[in-house]
Design a protein around this motif. Structure first.
Motif, PDB file in Angstrom:
ATOM      1  N   GLN A 201       0.821  -1.200   0.000  1.00 13.87           N
ATOM      2  CA  GLN A 201       0.000   0.000   0.000  1.00 13.87           C
ATOM      3  C   GLN A 201       0.861   1.259   0.000  1.00 13.87           C
ATOM      4  O   GLN A 201       1.963   1.272   0.552  1.00 13.87           O
ATOM      5  CB  GLN A 201      -0.914   0.004   1.224  1.00 13.87           C
ATOM      6  CG  GLN A 201      -1.927  -1.127   1.231  1.00 13.87           C
ATOM      7  CD  GLN A 201      -2.828  -1.085   2.458  1.00 13.87           C
ATOM      8  OE1 GLN A 201      -2.596  -0.330   3.406  1.00 13.87           O
ATOM      9  NE2 GLN A 201      -3.865  -1.913   2.443  1.00 13.87           N
ATOM     10  N   CYS A 202       0.325   2.311  -0.578  1.00 14.30           N
ATOM     11  CA  CYS A 202       1.027   3.594  -0.680  1.00 14.30           C
ATOM     12  C   CYS A 202       1.572   4.062   0.664  1.00 14.30           C
ATOM     13  O   CYS A 202       2.702   4.575   0.743  1.00 14.30           O
ATOM     14  CB  CYS A 202       0.063   4.632  -1.262  1.00 14.30           C
ATOM     15  SG  CYS A 202       0.498   6.366  -1.000  1.00 14.30           S
ATOM     16  N   LYS A 203       0.806   3.881   1.743  1.00 15.51           N
ATOM     17  CA  LYS A 203       1.249   4.359   3.056  1.00 15.51           C
ATOM     18  C   LYS A 203       2.550   3.703   3.494  1.00 15.51           C
ATOM     19  O   LYS A 203       3.280   4.258   4.323  1.00 15.51           O
ATOM     20  CB  LYS A 203       0.169   4.116   4.104  1.00 15.51           C
ATOM     21  CG  LYS A 203      -0.163   2.653   4.351  1.00 15.51           C
ATOM     22  CD  LYS A 203      -1.265   2.494   5.382  1.00 15.51           C
ATOM     23  CE  LYS A 203      -1.585   1.025   5.636  1.00 15.51           C
ATOM     24  NZ  LYS A 203      -2.679   0.860   6.638  1.00 15.51           N
ATOM     25  N   ASN A 204       2.861   2.512   2.925  1.00 16.08           N
ATOM     26  CA  ASN A 204       4.080   1.796   3.304  1.00 16.08           C
ATOM     27  C   ASN A 204       5.281   2.137   2.431  1.00 16.08           C
ATOM     28  O   ASN A 204       6.416   1.839   2.817  1.00 16.08           O
ATOM     29  CB  ASN A 204       3.830   0.288   3.277  1.00 16.08           C
ATOM     30  CG  ASN A 204       2.895  -0.165   4.391  1.00 16.08           C
ATOM     31  OD1 ASN A 204       2.973   0.346   5.500  1.00 16.08           O
ATOM     32  ND2 ASN A 204       2.018  -1.104   4.088  1.00 16.08           N
ATOM     33  N   ARG A 206       5.356   5.385   0.679  1.00 18.52           N
ATOM     34  CA  ARG A 206       5.317   6.839   0.417  1.00 18.52           C
ATOM     35  C   ARG A 206       6.644   7.509   0.760  1.00 18.52           C
ATOM     36  O   ARG A 206       7.214   8.262  -0.050  1.00 18.52           O
ATOM     37  CB  ARG A 206       4.182   7.473   1.226  1.00 18.52           C
ATOM     38  CG  ARG A 206       4.189   9.004   1.150  1.00 18.52           C
ATOM     39  CD  ARG A 206       3.095   9.613   2.005  1.00 18.52           C
ATOM     40  NE  ARG A 206       1.804   9.476   1.354  1.00 18.52           N
ATOM     41  CZ  ARG A 206       0.762   8.808   1.868  1.00 18.52           C
ATOM     42  NH1 ARG A 206       0.879   8.213   3.052  1.00 18.52           N
ATOM     43  NH2 ARG A 206      -0.383   8.744   1.215  1.00 18.52           N
ATOM     44  N   CYS A 227       0.327   7.749  -5.603  1.00 20.92           N
ATOM     45  CA  CYS A 227       0.565   7.851  -4.157  1.00 20.92           C
ATOM     46  C   CYS A 227       0.931   9.295  -3.832  1.00 20.92           C
ATOM     47  O   CYS A 227       2.050   9.732  -4.107  1.00 20.92           O
ATOM     48  CB  CYS A 227       1.695   6.894  -3.763  1.00 20.92           C
ATOM     49  SG  CYS A 227       2.079   6.848  -1.997  1.00 20.92           S
ATOM     50  N   THR A 230       1.134  13.286   0.860  1.00 20.78           N
ATOM     51  CA  THR A 230       0.568  13.406   2.211  1.00 20.78           C
ATOM     52  C   THR A 230      -0.444  12.295   2.464  1.00 20.78           C
ATOM     53  O   THR A 230      -1.125  11.839   1.534  1.00 20.78           O
ATOM     54  CB  THR A 230      -0.119  14.772   2.390  1.00 20.78           C
ATOM     55  OG1 THR A 230      -1.119  14.943   1.371  1.00 20.78           O
ATOM     56  CG2 THR A 230       0.888  15.903   2.308  1.00 20.78           C
ATOM     57  N   PRO A 231      -0.571  11.854   3.710  1.00 15.03           N
ATOM     58  CA  PRO A 231      -1.544  10.805   4.044  1.00 15.03           C
ATOM     59  C   PRO A 231      -2.959  11.239   3.678  1.00 15.03           C
ATOM     60  O   PRO A 231      -3.307  12.417   3.737  1.00 15.03           O
ATOM     61  CB  PRO A 231      -1.383  10.666   5.559  1.00 15.03           C
ATOM     62  CG  PRO A 231       0.002  11.147   5.845  1.00 15.03           C
ATOM     63  CD  PRO A 231       0.238  12.258   4.867  1.00 15.03           C
ATOM     64  N   ASP A 235      -3.789   6.358   0.527  1.00 13.84           N
ATOM     65  CA  ASP A 235      -3.056   5.498   1.464  1.00 13.84           C
ATOM     66  C   ASP A 235      -3.107   4.024   1.109  1.00 13.84           C
ATOM     67  O   ASP A 235      -2.125   3.295   1.281  1.00 13.84           O
ATOM     68  CB  ASP A 235      -3.590   5.679   2.889  1.00 13.84           C
ATOM     69  CG  ASP A 235      -3.054   6.927   3.554  1.00 13.84           C
ATOM     70  OD1 ASP A 235      -2.326   7.688   2.895  1.00 13.84           O
ATOM     71  OD2 ASP A 235      -3.378   7.148   4.738  1.00 13.84           O
ATOM     72  N   THR A 236      -4.261   3.547   0.652  1.00 14.82           N
ATOM     73  CA  THR A 236      -4.425   2.110   0.395  1.00 14.82           C
ATOM     74  C   THR A 236      -4.207   1.735  -1.071  1.00 14.82           C
ATOM     75  O   THR A 236      -4.397   0.573  -1.438  1.00 14.82           O
ATOM     76  CB  THR A 236      -5.824   1.643   0.837  1.00 14.82           C
ATOM     77  OG1 THR A 236      -6.825   2.388   0.139  1.00 14.82           O
ATOM     78  CG2 THR A 236      -6.004   1.837   2.335  1.00 14.82           C
TER      79      THR A 236
END
Length: 322
Positions: A201-204, A206, A227, A230-231, A235-236
């Motif tokens: 996932q993008c949050k991991n 970024r 991605c 910013t959060p 994110d997913t």
């Protein structure tokens, strides 16, 4: 006297036999279910084929599920336990929530096995077999899975939050994390090759694509389109861990690292001027060496603190204690 000596010898022999049997029972063996559930391998394989036909990505998810199970309390099926009443499982831990998946496939395998061999096969062993078949059915190696694990009656949200490596980890931290589980740096690098399949996932990733310098600039720019910096809404969003052959288990992941195209910071740390550079280069050109080391590491990981003998239980349901 002769009678006494005879009975004494028989008693001593029985004691030796029981001690030997107990020691053997405490060890995992590929033939553990040979007489109690001889159809086990076929049941798991058939269910896995159906699952991968529905979603090929599931093979990668089940390899990851095995990893996340073994790194917390050992390979005991604790990751499968649901939050029920006052019981708190591991599914809600930071590294697991909305990330680890495939529980429904394990549930289906367990249900199918219970129809043929009720009360015999542990959920922990089913997870190990599913990981092997997930690898093999996507083009990777196969191996004889040591079996005989039993299921935990406990779980640890605390350990799930503390014992699973972070995608932001540096090389020294990763090596230390794996060493704490009895796995060498070679095991760690080989096991990382499981990222030849699957997505993140993008949050991991970024931070890696926006802040790191050990990344191919064009590769980073391509990933940024999916991605945001910013959060939030992205994110997913998913990106393949191996952009070359994202749903085929092979050694392309290591070739990507050599090109500075690792998706996660922790991926690229394996090839960033450190101790694993030479091994990564070897794996990138020698798929046979990688496959061999991966099998060795998977078997070693599967031996992390298993419950055997009379410890734990054989759960009737994957998600709850009997």
């Amino acid at each position: 006297m002769a009678s006494f000596r005879t009975w004494h010898c028989l008693l001593a022999s029985c004691c030796l036999f029981l001690l030997h049997a107990s020691a053997a029972h405490g060890q995992l063996s590929p033939s553990f279910y040979a007489t109690t559930c001889p159809m086990l391998g076929l049941i798991v394989r058939a269910t896995m084929i159906k699952a991968l036909l529905a979603e090929r990505r599931m093979g990668a998810s089940l390899v990851r599920l095995f990893f996340h199970d073994c790194f917390v309390q050992g390979c005991d099926g604790s990751i499968l336990l649901d939050d029920v009443g006052s019981f708190v499982g591991e599914k809600g831990a930071g590294p697991n929530v909305n990330s680890v998946r495939g529980f429904e496939v394990i549930d289906q395998i367990k249900a199918n096995v219970e129809l043929i061999c009720p009360g015999v096969v542990s959920c922990a062993d089913i997870v190990a077999l599913a990981a092997r078949d997930g690898t093999f059915l996507l083009g990777g190696p196969s191996w004889a899975v040591p079996l005989g694990r039993r299921d935990s009656t406990t779980a640890s949200l605390t350990l799930a939050n503390s014992d699973l490596p972070s995608p932001a980890s540096g090389l020294a931290t990763l090596i230390s994390w794996f060493a704490n589980k009895g796995l060498s740096a070679t095991d760690m690098t080989a096991l990382s090759g499981a990222y030849s399949i699957g997505f993140a996932q993008c949050k991991n990733y970024r931070s890696h694509i926006y802040n790191d310098i050990n990344i191919n600039k064009q590769f980073a720019n391509t990933l940024r389109s999916n991605c945001s910096p910013t959060p939030g809404a992205t994110d997913t969003n998913l990106a393949p861990l191996d952009t070359t052959t994202q749903l085929t288990f092979d050694n392309a992941y290591f070739g990507n690292l050599v090109k500075k195209k690792g998706l996660l910071h922790s991926d690229q740390e394996l090839f960033n001027g450190g101790s694993q550079d030479a091994l990564v280069q070897q794996y990138s050109t020698n798929p046979t060496l990688f496959a061999s080391d991966f099998v060795t590491a998977m078997i070693k990981m599967g031996n992390i603190s298993p419950l055997t003998g009379t410890a734990g239980q054989i759960r009737a349901n994957s998600g709850k204690v009997n």
